[in-house]
Design an enzyme around this catalytic site. Structure first.
Site, PDB file in Angstrom:
ATOM      1  N   SER A 150      -1.694   2.356   0.183  1.00  0.00           N
ATOM      2  CA  SER A 150      -1.988   0.928   0.273  1.00  0.00           C
ATOM      3  C   SER A 150      -1.420   0.375   1.566  1.00  0.00           C
ATOM      4  CB  SER A 150      -1.365   0.180  -0.907  1.00  0.00           C
ATOM      5  OG  SER A 150      -1.443  -1.217  -0.723  1.00  0.00           O
ATOM      6  N   TYR A 164       5.613  -1.810  -6.043  1.00  0.00           N
ATOM      7  CA  TYR A 164       4.338  -1.134  -5.738  1.00  0.00           C
ATOM      8  C   TYR A 164       4.324  -0.701  -4.279  1.00  0.00           C
ATOM      9  CZ  TYR A 164      -0.680  -0.737  -4.701  1.00  0.00           C
ATOM     10  OH  TYR A 164      -1.916  -0.321  -4.284  1.00  0.00           O
TER      11      TYR A 164
END
Length: 255
Positions: A150, A164
């Site tokens: 990501s 995350y």
């Protein structure tokens, strides 16, 4: 036997291959001539429907229920793939979870434990098994792994989902380490890092409108589409990427 091996379709494992970016990757790889094994955690009927559409396009598709947050279940995927296909040529560690969107002081450490279990421990387990099967020094024929990271790994995602972001930064580090350790043995490992993309992951994190909210801050002024991420994955698994390992392709609209 040698003729069969030379003409055999490539077989690729895609975790979370029935939804969002995973589905787009599945469709792109089938179009490129791959057979697939896809995993899902929930909504099995939807995963089977996707598999049927892929089979109609000519692919052999194995569908495996698996909660990747459970280490034993994660370790069961590759043995099932080997039982069905006999071998495989690629692995896409796609499945991931964000945890709830919010500030760092409000996060639940147990939820963060789950994030790391799915986003890091499962890819460790599956990559270890995949490399043991593919590495030429262990009798394999080589292969490729693509980790879906990501853009948050390099921004830290403040006030959004810092754990995350941490988990994805760890996945990036795994790519680099594995690429260097197993490059001599015929296994390429790369990363694709999407930015904000139109998928259900935002609703699961509690902010379904996140793509529209973030669009004004993206240089291209829009969120990405799953198929735009899938194209980078298909490239890294294909012959044009034969000398690429340890790379990170950022598909983030300029962010």
């Amino acid at each position: 036997m040698s003729t069969e091996n030379e003409t055999r379709r490539p077989v690729t494992i895609i975790t979370g291959g029935g939804r969002g970016i995973g589905r787009a990757i599945s469709e792109r790889l089938v179009a490129a001539g791959h057979d697939l094994a896809i995993t899902y955690r929930e909504r099995g009927a939807d995963a089977e429907a996707v598999a049927e559409s892929l089979r109609a396009a000519g692919a052999d598709v194995l569908v495996l229920p698996c909660d990747l947050g459970d280490a034993e279940q994660a370790a069961s995927v590759i043995p099932a793939v080997l039982e069905h296909f006999g071998s495989f040529t690629g692995l896409v560690n796609n499945a991931g979870i964000t945890g709830r969107i919010g500030g760092f002081l409000e996060l639940d450490p147990e939820e963060s434990r789950g994030v790391f279990a799915v986003n890091d421990l499962a890819p460790i387990i599956m990559s270890q098994q995949a490399i043991a099967h593919m590495a030429v020094n262990r009798g394999g024929a080589g292969g490729a792994i693509v980790n879906i990271s990501s853009g948050a790994a390099t921004t830290g995602a403040p006030e959004t989902y810092i754990p995350y972001a941490m988990s994805k930064a760890a996945l990036d580090a795994m790519t680099l380490g594995l690429a260097k350790e197993f490059g001599p043995y015929g296994v390429r490992i790369n990363t694709v890092s999407p930015g904000t993309t139109h998928t259900e992951i935002h609703a699961s994190a509690g902010r379904p409108n996140a793509p529209a909210e973030r669009a004004p801050r993206i240089p291209m002024r829009r969120a990405g589409e799953p198929d735009e991420v899938a194209g980078a994955v298909a490239f890294l698994l294909g012959p044009d990427a034969s000398y690429i390992s340890g790379a990170n392709i950022r598909v983030a609209g300029g962010n």
